[in-house]
Design an enzyme around this catalytic site. Sequence first.
Site, PDB file in Angstrom:
ATOM      1  N   LYS A 226     -50.105 -47.575   7.518  1.00 16.73           N
ATOM      2  CA  LYS A 226     -51.162 -48.383   8.141  1.00 16.73           C
ATOM      3  C   LYS A 226     -50.598 -48.986   9.415  1.00 16.73           C
ATOM      4  CE  LYS A 226     -52.792 -52.929   6.922  1.00 16.73           C
ATOM      5  NZ  LYS A 226     -53.288 -53.826   5.860  1.00 16.73           N
TER       6      LYS A 226
ATOM      7  N   LYS B  15     -50.918 -51.511  12.579  1.00 14.56           N
ATOM      8  CA  LYS B  15     -51.614 -52.675  13.103  1.00 14.56           C
ATOM      9  C   LYS B  15     -52.090 -52.329  14.513  1.00 14.56           C
ATOM     10  CE  LYS B  15     -51.224 -55.734   9.809  1.00 14.56           C
ATOM     11  NZ  LYS B  15     -52.416 -56.400   9.229  1.00 14.56           N
TER      12      LYS B  15
ATOM     13  N   ASP C 284     -55.413 -51.331  10.945  1.00 19.57           N
ATOM     14  CA  ASP C 284     -55.885 -52.676  10.600  1.00 19.57           C
ATOM     15  C   ASP C 284     -55.864 -53.532  11.856  1.00 19.57           C
ATOM     16  OD1 ASP C 284     -56.486 -55.126   9.488  1.00 19.57           O
ATOM     17  OD2 ASP C 284     -54.709 -55.242   8.205  1.00 19.57           O
TER      18      ASP C 284
ATOM     19  N   GLU D 257     -59.541 -51.006   9.035  1.00 19.05           N
ATOM     20  CA  GLU D 257     -59.625 -52.275   8.302  1.00 19.05           C
ATOM     21  C   GLU D 257     -59.967 -53.425   9.234  1.00 19.05           C
ATOM     22  OE1 GLU D 257     -56.172 -52.812   5.861  1.00 19.05           O
ATOM     23  OE2 GLU D 257     -56.443 -54.981   5.633  1.00 19.05           O
TER      24      GLU D 257
ATOM     25  N   ASP E 118     -61.127 -56.970   4.709  1.00 16.23           N
ATOM     26  CA  ASP E 118     -60.044 -57.823   4.214  1.00 16.23           C
ATOM     27  C   ASP E 118     -60.523 -59.275   4.364  1.00 16.23           C
ATOM     28  OD1 ASP E 118     -57.716 -59.390   4.000  1.00 16.23           O
ATOM     29  OD2 ASP E 118     -56.435 -58.088   5.166  1.00 16.23           O
TER      30      ASP E 118
ATOM     31  N   LYS F  78     -56.541 -59.205  -1.946  1.00 15.70           N
ATOM     32  CA  LYS F  78     -55.297 -59.988  -1.941  1.00 15.70           C
ATOM     33  C   LYS F  78     -55.556 -61.221  -2.782  1.00 15.70           C
ATOM     34  CE  LYS F  78     -54.108 -58.778   2.822  1.00 15.70           C
ATOM     35  NZ  LYS F  78     -54.141 -59.244   4.214  1.00 15.70           N
TER      36      LYS F  78
ATOM     37  N   GLY G  33     -51.239 -56.819   1.018  1.00 18.44           N
ATOM     38  CA  GLY G  33     -49.996 -57.575   0.956  1.00 18.44           C
ATOM     39  C   GLY G  33     -49.965 -58.637   2.032  1.00 18.44           C
TER      40      GLY G  33
HETATM   41  O1  OSB Z   1     -54.083 -57.964   7.231  1.00 17.11           O
HETATM   42  O2  OSB Z   1     -53.146 -56.873   5.684  1.00 17.11           O
HETATM   43  C1  OSB Z   1     -53.088 -57.760   6.544  1.00 17.11           C
HETATM   44  C2  OSB Z   1     -49.558 -59.254   6.614  1.00 17.11           C
HETATM   45  C3  OSB Z   1     -49.844 -60.567   6.924  1.00 17.11           C
HETATM   46  C4  OSB Z   1     -51.143 -60.936   7.156  1.00 17.11           C
HETATM   47  C5  OSB Z   1     -52.179 -59.988   7.057  1.00 17.11           C
HETATM   48  C6  OSB Z   1     -51.894 -58.673   6.717  1.00 17.11           C
HETATM   49  C7  OSB Z   1     -50.562 -58.307   6.528  1.00 17.11           C
HETATM   50  C8  OSB Z   1     -50.136 -56.934   6.234  1.00 17.11           C
HETATM   51  C9  OSB Z   1     -48.806 -56.789   5.532  1.00 17.11           C
HETATM   52  O3  OSB Z   1     -50.712 -55.940   6.621  1.00 17.11           O
HETATM   53  C10 OSB Z   1     -48.849 -55.901   4.360  1.00 17.11           C
HETATM   54  C11 OSB Z   1     -47.570 -56.039   3.582  1.00 17.11           C
HETATM   55  O4  OSB Z   1     -47.319 -57.109   2.955  1.00 17.11           O
HETATM   56  O5  OSB Z   1     -46.787 -55.094   3.590  1.00 17.11           O
HETATM   57 MG    MG Z   2     -55.661 -56.637   6.692  1.00 17.08          MG
END
Ligand code: OSB
Ligand code: MG
Length: 389
Positions: free
Chosen positions: A160, A162, A187, A213, A238, A262, A290
């Site tokens: 994934k 960012k 995401d 996402e 999310d 989450k 996560g």
């Molecule tokens: O949007 O999924 C998210 C980490 C901090 C805040 C938001 C997000 C995330 C991640 C990390 O994408 C996923 C992970 O813990 O590996």
């Molecule tokens: Mg997210």
Amino acid sequence: MISARLDELELPLVEPFETSFGVERRRRVLLLHLRGARGDEGIGECVAGRDPLYSSESVDTARWMLLHYLLPRLFELDEAAPVAFAHSVGELKGHPMAKATVEMALWDLLARQQGRSLSRALGGRRRRVDVGVSVGIQPNIPALVRRVGRYLETGYRRVKLKVRPGWDEGPIAAVRRAYPDLTLWVDANQAYPPEAGPAIARWAERFHVAQVEQPFSAGRWSAHARLARSGAFRVCLDESVVDVGSLAEGIAQHALTSLNVKPGRVGGLGVSRELEARAARSGIPAWVGGMLETGIGRSHCVALASRPGFTLPADLSASDRYFDPDLIDPPFVLGPGSTLTVPDGPGIGVRLVEERVRRYAVRSRTLTPRGGGPRGPRERDGRILRNAP
Ligand code: OSB
Ligand code: MG
């Protein structure tokens, strides 16, 4: 009688994690240790960020809520009863990450009292869960392609990326060119205006992105719905989904075709299970997200992900993707087929290394109920905490 210890730690990440809302280099982590009447323990981790950028909560707001409202409520209840606790704090608005810290510690405590794993206590079935890796924004495109390559060599099968305006089409194209068969998700953490929908759909289709996402702000149901209609990729929510009501709204508006769950975002494991069930009834695949957890929060999420409704790979990578060392022993390691093994010991089934907690602790409070009376807890130094009104 339940007593509590709240530790605050500051842990360096193995590498900075950059998203559309900021960079994290170190995690400030709250760990809540509960001790039940018979000496059994339960641990929860607070996933709030240092600053209120992912959501309105921060480490400091969560800590304040824990000390002034949530732990007093827990002491009044005085039972390893996560469902009753969640019900009791339901009238307090917001603060899901603070609430989840207690609720999840209670689940661990309850499962240990019952002599079974948290996975079992939650109705989990799997012994291994499929996981992927979430890759932060990198300084440049070659660095991103190298980063992804290293994760693939490590064994991760789903990546994934960012993204944000200005870090999307180019980086995605380069990763796709380097790895034609990779399962690729992106995401945006709400970074795009609704007008960006058609452009997002174009690059997502062109580079075979399987899932986009949270491209738009949390309340933009119709923008997400329009994007979901416009291509073959899934639209995952999310930040938009904070409880059962918001999921029902998203489903009614056809705003999602995938759900990131989450426990911190939604107030705990109980609500997470309800969301999983609600999504499954509508044919929407769910997966566990996560928040850069330590091994403690990760173990709760892995137990949750062992439930049958979580059918897409989780954002739960191995310990060494986040911390060196992690707070637990043994750490989570990546197993065959991009999986983590679900611990089967009592409760969360992982051992917290106290020596590491002491090494990274910046402060610690022990809290005990005041003689079981109705006036709430007292700090170790004797200062009486205000009880919930
Ligand atoms: O949007 O999924 C998210 C980490 C901090 C805040 C938001 C997000 C995330 C991640 C990390 O994408 C996923 C992970 O813990 O590996
Ligand atoms: Mg997210």
